[in-house]
Enzyme design. Structure first.
Site, PDB file in Angstrom:
ATOM      1  N   GLU A   1      31.909  10.426   4.609  1.00 31.28           N
ATOM      2  CA  GLU A   1      31.970   9.311   3.661  1.00 31.28           C
ATOM      3  C   GLU A   1      33.374   9.197   3.090  1.00 31.28           C
ATOM      4  OE1 GLU A   1      30.156   7.794  -0.633  1.00 31.28           O
ATOM      5  OE2 GLU A   1      29.171   9.415   0.457  1.00 31.28           O
TER       6      GLU A   1
ATOM      7  N   LYS B   1      12.670  22.627  -0.505  1.00 32.80           N
ATOM      8  CA  LYS B   1      13.093  21.428   0.225  1.00 32.80           C
ATOM      9  C   LYS B   1      12.280  20.191  -0.151  1.00 32.80           C
ATOM     10  CE  LYS B   1      14.755  24.027   4.250  1.00 32.80           C
ATOM     11  NZ  LYS B   1      14.388  25.376   3.812  1.00 32.80           N
TER      12      LYS B   1
ATOM     13  N   ASP C   1      22.075  25.742   3.744  1.00 32.58           N
ATOM     14  CA  ASP C   1      21.006  24.944   4.350  1.00 32.58           C
ATOM     15  C   ASP C   1      21.093  23.518   3.813  1.00 32.58           C
ATOM     16  OD1 ASP C   1      18.720  23.812   5.345  1.00 32.58           O
ATOM     17  OD2 ASP C   1      17.409  25.484   4.817  1.00 32.58           O
TER      18      ASP C   1
ATOM     19  N   HIS D   1      36.171   1.572  -2.232  1.00 29.97           N
ATOM     20  CA  HIS D   1      35.354   1.751  -1.028  1.00 29.97           C
ATOM     21  C   HIS D   1      35.773   0.796   0.074  1.00 29.97           C
ATOM     22  CE1 HIS D   1      32.035   4.687  -1.704  1.00 29.97           C
ATOM     23  NE2 HIS D   1      32.463   4.569  -2.953  1.00 29.97           N
TER      24      HIS D   1
END
EC number: 1.1.1.34
Length: 602
Positions: A281, A413, A489, A587
């Site tokens: 990004e 998670k 992770d 952006h």
């Protein structure tokens, strides 16, 4: 000067003179060459000049199968009736003749010339050094006559340029042919064919070959052939595939490259950190870097570790809710807890049981065990300890039915209120005071504007959306980037990004107090992806590589504080960009691709 010239005659490499053989006379030589040429020009397909029209093909195909069926039926009848096979009737004789005719036609149809190429290849396609020498001698005779006293120039060097075969044009909708890579040679080619045909399981290549890189190369070629899609852009070289065997990834075919940027220096608790961020990004690293600059210019940030404990919650069931409640009281009893802790701690020299929290749903009991795990993230460690406790409780409560070692009360998670309230992993709070001058010069905004935006966006707006742990601007952006760079992770970004960002005007409204509270940052510096070369280098950059032998767990705790400090910098910069109206422009400048993305996949 009368210089005789003769035209160059075609020379065929199949005719080479022996050392003691004299050249042919001109007229005989020309006749011999013409015969050789005629011999070479014979096409094998001319042996059977049969018409290949659609109706003829259908006729002979039908005749072949019909006659075969008739003869096989008659053969079975003769065997059943004990009739000699050589005794044939007129109809059987006609069927045999028809069978022979159809076989001859079908051989011609499927290309008898293809078979003959193997017979004539030695004569027509051979090319050796004698043939080349003969051609050079013939060419050398085309120069000036030596008897006239003319100097004979050296024959020019003959350069044979390789002709590239014409590349067929491929339509956008056609399925491209599978690529043939270096893996498709020799023994590897046979293995590839066996895997494609299903004779060898793809997952067993590493164990059968004993070479992880070779197995990945073969598996990659297999995928290209099966799918017909090119994997040319997926790199294979430059990676240690032995390092992931049995630990990080199964059935690899390569690795994905993610650029890593550096934000900082981040001044945190009096120490400077250069924060590695792996992301695709645009503007993310630049924005975080601006936040680090503002924090540094204001004297740095302070980070405090509140809790440190990984959780696992098995689910057990009894015949009645009363029995489930009895087990709840048993495990929550401080006296019994000591016995359970001793059983749990036997699983590892770093695992130490801290507390057990229970919840009942009818006759089902969920026990949330929390323990310290040293410098490891600790999921495997806590799971082993939980299994030991379940085995111990099974002896005390024989009627206990273990449904699963994880009952989602952990909760791993998944966004969950239990993690938001009780915490999981490392619970951290990080704060900084940004001076008015820095807010104006570096962040290009005002303190009052930031405070108002934070209240209406991060607090009120998130409440209106029913957010769970999402009272922030983009904490998950920074958490994910640091996680990928340091071998954590990525899926645990879900609960690790739980964050509430607070902003308040202090010092008579001139300065800005900003803080982030993150109750469940799940990180480790040993195990999993942390041992990979690239991720290990990023951990080394932060000074938290591996386990700390002097103070076990301190490296993982320090990494959690760096994550929180980076989130603080990212929140500060993004909120300033929104407040000053710079978000869209930044952006459009740093996060917009200029490449043509309309091309179809190949």
């Amino acid at each position: 000067m009368d210089v005789r010239r003769r035209s160059e005659e075609p020379v065929y490499p199949s005719k080479v003179f022996a050392a003691d053989e004299k050249p042919l006379k001109p007229h005989k030589k020309q006749q011999q060459q013409q015969e050789d040429k005629n011999t070479l020009l014979i096409d094998a397909s001319d042996a059977l000049p049969l018409p290949l029209y659609l109706t003829t093909n259908g006729l002979f195909f039908t005749m072949f199968f019909s006659v075969m069926y008739f003869l096989l039926s008659r053969w079975r009848e003769k065997i059943r009736n004990s009739t000699p096979l050589h005794v044939v009737t007129l109809s059987e004789l006609g069927a045999i003749v028809s069978l022979i005719a159809s076989v001859i036609y079908l051989l011609g149809f499927f290309g008898i010339g293809f078979v003959q190429t193997f017979v004539s290849r030695g004569n027509n396609d051979s090319w050796d050094e004698n043939d080349e020498e003969f051609l050079l001698k013939e060419d050398s005779r085309c120069g000036p006559a030596t008897t006239l006293g003319c100097a004979v120039p050296a024959p020019p060097a003959r350069q044979i340029a390789p002709m590239a075969p014409p590349q067929p044009s491929m339509s956008m909708v056609e399925k491209p042919a599978p690529l043939i890579t270096s893996a498709s040679s020799g023994e590897d080619e046979e293995i590839i064919k066996s895997v494609v045909q299903g004779k060898i399981p793809s997952y067993s290549l590493e164990s059968k070959l004993g070479d992880c890189k070779r197995a990945a190369s073969i598996r990659k070629e297999v995928m290209q052939r099966i799918t017909g899609k090119s994997l040319e852009g997926l790199p294979l070289e430059g990676f240690n595939y032995e390092s992931i065997l049995g630990q990080c990834c199964e059935m690899p075919i390569g690795y994905v490259q993610i650029p890593v940027g550096i934000a900082g220096p981040l001044l945190l608790n009096g120490k400077e950190f250069s924060v590695p961020m792996a992301t695709t990004e645009g503007c993310l690293v630049a924005s975080t870097n601006r936040g680090c600059k503002a924090i540094y210019a204001s004297g740095g940030a302070t980070c405090i570790l509140l809790r440190d404990g990984m959780t696992r919650a098995p689910c057990v069931r009894f015949g009645t809710a009363k029995r489930a409640a009895e087990l709840k009281f048993f495990v929550e009893d401080p006296i019994k807890f000591e016995s359970l802790a001793n059983v749990f701690n036997q699983s590892s020299r770093f695992a130490r049981l801290q507390r057990i929290q229970c919840a009942i749903a009818g006759k089902n009991l969920y026990m949330r065990l929390c323990c310290s795990t040293g410098d490891a993230m600790g999921m495997n460690m806590v799971s082993k300890g939980v299994q030991n406790v379940l085995d111990y409780l099974q002896n005390e409560y024989p009627d206990m039915d273990v449904i699963g070692i994880s009952g989602n009360f952990c909760s791993d998670k998944k966004p969950a209120a239990v993690n938001w309230i009780e915490g999981r992993g490392k619970s951290v709070v990080c704060e900084a005071i940004i001076t008015e001058e820095v807010v104006k010069k570096v962040l290009k905004t005002e303190v009052a504007a930031l405070v108002e935006l934070n209240m209406l966006k991060n607090l009120t707006g998130s409440a209106m959306a029913g957010a769970l742990g999402g009272f922030n601007a983009h904490a998950s952006n920074i958490v994910s980037a640091v996680f990928i760079a340091t071998g954590q992770d990525p899926a645990q970004n879900i609960e690790s990004s739980h964050c509430i960002t607070m902003m308040e005007a202090v010092n008579d409204g001139k300065d800005l107090h900003i803080s982030v509270t993150m109750p469940s940052i799940e990180v480790g510096t040993v195990g999993g992806g942390t041992q990979l070369a690239s991720q290990s280098a990023c951990l080394n950059l932060l000074g938290v590589k591996g386990a700390n032998r002097e103070a076990p767990g301190s490296n993982a705790r320090l990494l959690a504080t760096v994550v929180a400090g980076s989130v603080l910098a990212g929140e500060l910069s993004l909120m300033s960009a929104i407040s000053s109206g710079q978000l869209v422009n930044s952006h459009m400048k740093y996060n917009r691709s200029t490449k043509d993305v309309t091309k179809a996949s190949s």
